[in-house]
Scaffold this motif. Sequence first.
Motif, mmCIF file in Angstrom:
data_model
loop_
_atom_site.group_PDB
_atom_site.id
_atom_site.type_symbol
_atom_site.label_atom_id
_atom_site.label_comp_id
_atom_site.label_asym_id
_atom_site.label_seq_id
_atom_site.Cartn_x
_atom_site.Cartn_y
_atom_site.Cartn_z
ATOM 1 N N ASP A 148 -37.917 25.645 21.586
ATOM 2 C CA ASP A 148 -38.026 24.896 22.849
ATOM 3 C C ASP A 148 -37.235 23.595 22.768
ATOM 4 O O ASP A 148 -36.515 23.236 23.712
ATOM 5 C CB ASP A 148 -39.488 24.582 23.177
ATOM 6 N N ASP A 149 -37.358 22.882 21.653
ATOM 7 C CA ASP A 149 -36.648 21.608 21.475
ATOM 8 C C ASP A 149 -35.140 21.812 21.474
ATOM 9 O O ASP A 149 -34.395 21.038 22.088
ATOM 10 C CB ASP A 149 -37.081 20.921 20.173
ATOM 11 N N ILE A 150 -34.683 22.854 20.787
ATOM 12 C CA ILE A 150 -33.243 23.149 20.765
ATOM 13 C C ILE A 150 -32.752 23.455 22.170
ATOM 14 O O ILE A 150 -31.724 22.945 22.613
ATOM 15 C CB ILE A 150 -32.936 24.311 19.799
ATOM 16 N N GLN A 151 -33.496 24.278 22.898
ATOM 17 C CA GLN A 151 -33.070 24.638 24.248
ATOM 18 C C GLN A 151 -33.130 23.446 25.203
ATOM 19 O O GLN A 151 -32.344 23.370 26.134
ATOM 20 C CB GLN A 151 -33.896 25.806 24.775
ATOM 21 N N ALA A 152 -34.045 22.518 24.971
ATOM 22 C CA ALA A 152 -34.099 21.308 25.803
ATOM 23 C C ALA A 152 -32.839 20.470 25.588
ATOM 24 O O ALA A 152 -32.313 19.877 26.540
ATOM 25 C CB ALA A 152 -35.347 20.491 25.483
ATOM 26 N N PRO B 89 -29.367 23.593 26.728
ATOM 27 C CA PRO B 89 -29.921 24.651 27.585
ATOM 28 C C PRO B 89 -29.056 25.907 27.689
ATOM 29 O O PRO B 89 -29.546 26.955 28.111
ATOM 30 C CB PRO B 89 -30.073 23.976 28.940
ATOM 31 N N ASP B 90 -27.797 25.838 27.274
ATOM 32 C CA ASP B 90 -26.940 27.019 27.344
ATOM 33 C C ASP B 90 -27.226 28.026 26.232
ATOM 34 O O ASP B 90 -26.771 29.166 26.311
ATOM 35 C CB ASP B 90 -25.462 26.606 27.274
ATOM 36 N N ILE B 91 -27.967 27.607 25.221
ATOM 37 C CA ILE B 91 -28.297 28.532 24.135
ATOM 38 C C ILE B 91 -29.381 29.479 24.633
ATOM 39 O O ILE B 91 -30.480 29.061 24.975
ATOM 40 C CB ILE B 91 -28.763 27.791 22.875
ATOM 41 N N ALA B 92 -29.050 30.755 24.664
ATOM 42 C CA ALA B 92 -29.976 31.744 25.210
ATOM 43 C C ALA B 92 -30.592 32.631 24.133
ATOM 44 O O ALA B 92 -31.665 33.181 24.327
ATOM 45 C CB ALA B 92 -29.261 32.616 26.242
ATOM 46 N N GLU B 93 -29.900 32.793 23.020
ATOM 47 C CA GLU B 93 -30.450 33.638 21.967
ATOM 48 C C GLU B 93 -30.195 33.013 20.607
ATOM 49 O O GLU B 93 -29.262 32.248 20.416
ATOM 50 C CB GLU B 93 -29.931 35.069 22.003
ATOM 51 N N PHE B 94 -31.078 33.380 19.680
ATOM 52 C CA PHE B 94 -31.049 32.807 18.343
ATOM 53 C C PHE B 94 -30.975 33.908 17.298
ATOM 54 O O PHE B 94 -31.486 35.006 17.508
ATOM 55 C CB PHE B 94 -32.328 31.987 18.091
ATOM 56 N N ILE B 95 -30.379 33.553 16.166
ATOM 57 C CA ILE B 95 -30.371 34.401 14.984
ATOM 58 C C ILE B 95 -31.144 33.642 13.918
ATOM 59 O O ILE B 95 -30.894 32.464 13.682
ATOM 60 C CB ILE B 95 -28.935 34.692 14.509
ATOM 61 N N VAL B 96 -32.088 34.309 13.300
ATOM 62 C CA VAL B 96 -32.937 33.695 12.281
ATOM 63 C C VAL B 96 -32.585 34.275 10.922
ATOM 64 O O VAL B 96 -32.469 35.494 10.776
ATOM 65 C CB VAL B 96 -34.427 33.952 12.590
ATOM 66 N N VAL B 97 -32.436 33.379 9.935
ATOM 67 C CA VAL B 97 -32.189 33.790 8.553
ATOM 68 C C VAL B 97 -33.266 33.152 7.685
ATOM 69 O O VAL B 97 -33.518 31.946 7.798
ATOM 70 C CB VAL B 97 -30.800 33.334 8.061
ATOM 71 N N GLY B 98 -33.894 33.958 6.846
ATOM 72 C CA GLY B 98 -34.903 33.429 5.933
ATOM 73 C C GLY B 98 -34.734 34.001 4.546
ATOM 74 O O GLY B 98 -34.293 35.140 4.380
#
Length: 151
Positions: A14-18, A21-30
Amino acid sequence: KGEDFYKLFQQGLDDIQAQSPDIAEFIVVGFCFGGRLAYLAGMDERVSKVISFYGGQPHVPNYFMGKSPVESLIAARSGSSVKVLSFYGGQDESIPLEDRAKTKQLLESAKINYAEEVYEQAGHAYFNDSRAERYNADAAKESWEVIKDFI
């Protein structure tokens, strides 16, 4: 607890998108414990791809709302467009072959796009070049190529 992590993770998205706002999808690496958490992160619909490096204990019971991390991902995203890629070292004694097989079987049965890479000559933490005793340059280099194709 898994519930605490997931709440913080969603707040982070939510903070990143605030901010962007153009970021619509994320890739997660763990990695390692984070590899387990990556499966939970994939529950969020904004996550399009999950990359788990030697994610330990993906089937630990009652981790998130009574389910394991993999079961939680399945409950949230079965049949969705999320893609999951898991990396393992074949010499990694901390992740039993049965866990790897169960992860594959469950995700594929749930119609989740799943792929895995196993580097037989590598062990746990093979990607971490700051740990010379575990680092496997060949497996790490090959993993980067797989990641680039996956992304």
